[in-house]
Write an enzyme that holds these catalytic residues in place. Structure first.
Site, PDB file in Angstrom:
ATOM      1  N   GLY A 176      -7.900   2.564   9.718  1.00 42.59           N
ATOM      2  CA  GLY A 176      -7.182   1.424   9.692  1.00 42.59           C
ATOM      3  C   GLY A 176      -7.871   0.000   9.269  1.00 42.59           C
ATOM      4  N   PRO A 232     -13.089   5.478   7.503  1.00 41.69           N
ATOM      5  CA  PRO A 232     -12.276   4.544   6.497  1.00 41.69           C
ATOM      6  C   PRO A 232     -11.635   5.424   5.279  1.00 41.69           C
ATOM      7  CG  PRO A 232     -14.580   4.697   6.592  1.00 41.69           C
ATOM      8  CD  PRO A 232     -14.340   5.617   7.566  1.00 41.69           C
ATOM      9  N   TYR A 284       5.399   6.021   0.815  1.00 42.71           N
ATOM     10  CA  TYR A 284       4.708   6.835   1.890  1.00 42.71           C
ATOM     11  C   TYR A 284       3.645   5.988   2.657  1.00 42.71           C
ATOM     12  CZ  TYR A 284       6.528  10.743  -0.479  1.00 42.71           C
ATOM     13  OH  TYR A 284       7.591  11.721  -1.127  1.00 42.71           O
ATOM     14  N   CYS A 341      14.609   9.734 -13.821  1.00 36.45           N
ATOM     15  CA  CYS A 341      16.308   9.922 -13.564  1.00 36.45           C
ATOM     16  C   CYS A 341      16.630   9.424 -12.254  1.00 36.45           C
ATOM     17  CB  CYS A 341      16.740  10.923 -14.209  1.00 36.45           C
ATOM     18  SG  CYS A 341      16.496  11.286 -16.049  1.00 36.45           S
TER      19      CYS A 341
END
Length: 461
Positions: free
Chosen positions: A237, A275, A331, A360
Site C-alpha cells: 500500500g 512493497p 486493473y 480493434c
C-alpha cells in the site's frame, strides 16, 4: 544475496549528467528515420536502489519483501535480490523466478492465502516454509501437503480508503482468527505470525494503525492458544511516485509509532512488509508513438463565436494500449498523463484531445480527455511512473507485442551495487549521498553519444 551483473541483461551504465531521459531521447533519435517506431520503456535500476535506501531510513525496523506480482522483470528481481530484500511470491512460477536467481527460501513468503495444492507441495519440496492463510480449508490443505509450513494468519482490514481493495477477497475477521488459531493447534500446524494488507494505493495512514492494533490482538490470541508468534507482516500500500496525495514519509511517520507501541523493539517480533509499486513505479518511463490521427469537429451550436462552434477535437492512436502496458488503467485504477517528447512553442495552440490504443477494441482508450498541442503521426508521447502493474499484466491481444525495456544505471549506483554485494551496505549511506562519477557513457553503454541527448536542456516534457 543473489548475484548481479550487467551481463545478465542489457544494462547501460551512465555518465555524470547523463540520465535515463537522455537514453530515452537517444533511442527515439535512433529510429527517427525508420518506420519501426515501436513503443519502449527506459527503466532506471538506480532509482530502485535509491528507493531501497529511502526505505531503510524511513522504516528501519521493517524488512521489505518485494511483491513480485507488481513487476516481475528479471532485471528488477535481480537488482532487489542483490541488495538483500525478501520476496512476496504468489505462485509456483514466481517462486521459481526468485529461487532461480539464488535467493534462499527463508527470504521468500508465499503470500497467497488461497493456493493450489500442487503449488503448496512445490513450495514444500523447495524449502519455502512461510505462507499465509485465512480459512480452515487452507489450513487443512497445508496440513496434508506441507505439514512443516510456518503459517502467517492474514487478517482483514478496513481498506475502504484504498484505491484497490483487498479485504473483500482476503483476510479473517478477529472473531474468526481465534477459531482458526484453535484449529491450527488441533492440526499441529505452526502459526508464526500475522499479516494484513490495507489495500493498494492506501490514502489514509491511520488504516495502518488500526491494522497493527488488530494484529496485536491476534498475537495475544495466539499466545492464549499456545503459539509463540514472532512475525508481523504489514503488507503493502506504499506509494511509488511523487504525484500521489499521500507521500511515503507521511505513511511511515504514522506506522513507526504504531509499531513501537504494539510491537516494541524488545518484543522479539520480526517485522516485514510487501512493497511492490513503491520500488518500481517511478523507475519506468514509457515512450509510445502516434500511429494514426483523426480530427473531429464539434457540432454547430448556433453561437456567433466561430471558435466555439468549430472547435476541433483530436484523436490520437498510439502503439500501446489497455491490453498492453496501460492495463493499469483497467486493473490498477491508474490515471496516466501524456507528456510531450518535444517542447511545444510558447504560442502553440492547445486542443481538446483523446488518446487511444492500437487494438480493434473500442474500450482501448488510454486518456479520455486532455489538452495537447497538435501532434502528428510519428510523434512521440511519454508516460512516467509506469513501472507498477504494467509490464507484468500486459498481453499480446490482437498480435501487438509488449514493449522492449532498456535498463540503465548511473556509474555511482553501479559501484554501490557492487559494494553492497561484496561488503553489505555502507554505514550511514543515504539516498542523497549517492553522487555520480565521470566516465564515458558511450564506452560503457556501447551506444553512440548524441550531443543533443547529453544536454539536460533538451529534456523538457
Amino acid at each position: 544475496m543473489g548475484s548481479f551483473t550487467k551481463e545478465e541483461f542489457d544494462c547501460h551504465i551512465l555518465d555524470e549528467g547523463f540520465t535515463a531521459k537522455d537514453i530515452l531521447d537517444q533511442k527515439i533519435n535512433e529510429v527517427s528515420s525508420s518506420d519501426d517506431k515501436d513503443a519502449f520503456y527506459v527503466a532506471d535500476l538506480g532509482d530502485v536502489l535509491k528507493k531501497h535506501l529511502r526505505w531503510l531510513k524511513a522504516l528501519p525496523r521493517v524488512t521489505p519483501f518485494y511483491a513480485v506480482k507488481c513487476n516481475d522483470s528479471r532485471a528488477i528481481v535481480s537488482t532487489l535480490a542483490a541488495i538483500g530484500t525478501g520476496f512476496d511470491c504468489a505462485s509456483k512460477t514466481e517462486i521459481q523466478l526468485v529461487q532461480g536467481l539464488g535467493v534462499p527460501p527463508e527470504r521468500i513468503i508465499y503470500a497467497n492465502p488461497c493456493k493450489q495444492v500442487s503449488q503448496i507441495k512445490y513450495a514444500a519440496s523447495n524449502g519455502v516454509q512461510m505462507m499465509t492463510f485465512d480459512s480452515e480449508i487452507e489450513l487443512m490443505k497445508v496440513a496434508r501437503a506441507h505439514p512443516k509450513a510456518k503459517l502467517v494468519l492474514r487478517i482483514a482490514t478496513d481498506d475502504s480508503k484504498a484505491v484497490c481493495r483487498l479485504s473483500v477477497k482476503f483476510g479473517a475477521t478477529l472473531k474468526t482468527s481465534r477459531l482458526l488459531l484453535e484449529r491450527a493447534k488441533e492440526l499441529n500446524i505452526d502459526v508464526i505470525g500475522v499479516s494484513f494488507h490495507v489495500g493498494s494505493g492506501c490514502t489514509d495512514p491511520e488504516t495502518f494503525v488500526q491494522a497493527v492494533s488488530d494484529a496485536r490482538c491476534v498475537f495475544d490470541m495466539g499466545t492464549e492458544v499456545g503459539f509463540s508468534m514472532y512475525l508481523l507482516d504489514i503488507g503493502g500500500g506504499f506509494p511509488g511516485s511523487e504525484d500521489t496525495k499521500l507521500k511515503f514519509e507521511e505513511i511511515t511517520s504514522v506506522i513507526n509509532p504504531a509499531l513501537d507501541k504494539y510491537f516494541p523493539s524488545d518484543s522479539g517480533v520480526r517485522i516485514i512488509a510487501e512493497p511492490g509499486r513503491y520500488y518500481v513505479a517511478s523507475a519506468f518511463t514509457l515512450a509510445v508513438n502516434i500511429i494514426a490521427k483523426k480530427t473531429v469537429w464539434k457540432e454547430q451550436t448556433g453561437s456567433d463565436d466561430e471558435d466555439e462552434s468549430n472547435e476541433q477535437t483530436l484523436m490520437y492512436y498510439v502503439n500501446d494500449g489497455v491490453y498492453g502496458s496501460f492495463n493499469c488503467i483497467l486493473y490498477d485504477h491508474a490515471h496516466v498523463k501524456a507528456l510531450l517528447q518535444k517542447r511545444p512553442k510558447p504560442d502553440e495552440k492547445y486542443y481538446s484531445s483523446s488518446i487511444w490504443g492500437p487494438t480493434c477494441d473500442g474500450l482501448d482508450r488510454i486518456v479520455e480527455r486532455c489538452s495537447l498541442p497538435e501532434m502528428h503521426v510519428g510523434d512521440w508521447m511519454l508516460f512516467e511512473n509506469m513501472g507498477a502493474y504494467t509490464v507484468a499484466a500486459a498481453s499480446t491481444f490482437n498480435g501487438f507485442q509488449r514493449p522492449n525495456i532498456y535498463y540503465v544505471m548511473s556509474r555511482s549506483m553501479w559501484q554501490l551495487m557492487k559494494q553492497i554485494q561484496s561488503h553489505g551496505f555502507p554505514p550511514e549511506v543515504e539516498e542523497q549521498d549517492v553522487g555520480t562519477l565521470p566516465m564515458s557513457c558511450a564506452q560503457e553503454s556501447g551506444m553512440d553519444r548524441h550531443p543533443a541527448a547529453c544536454a539536460s536542456a533538451s529534456i523538457n516534457v
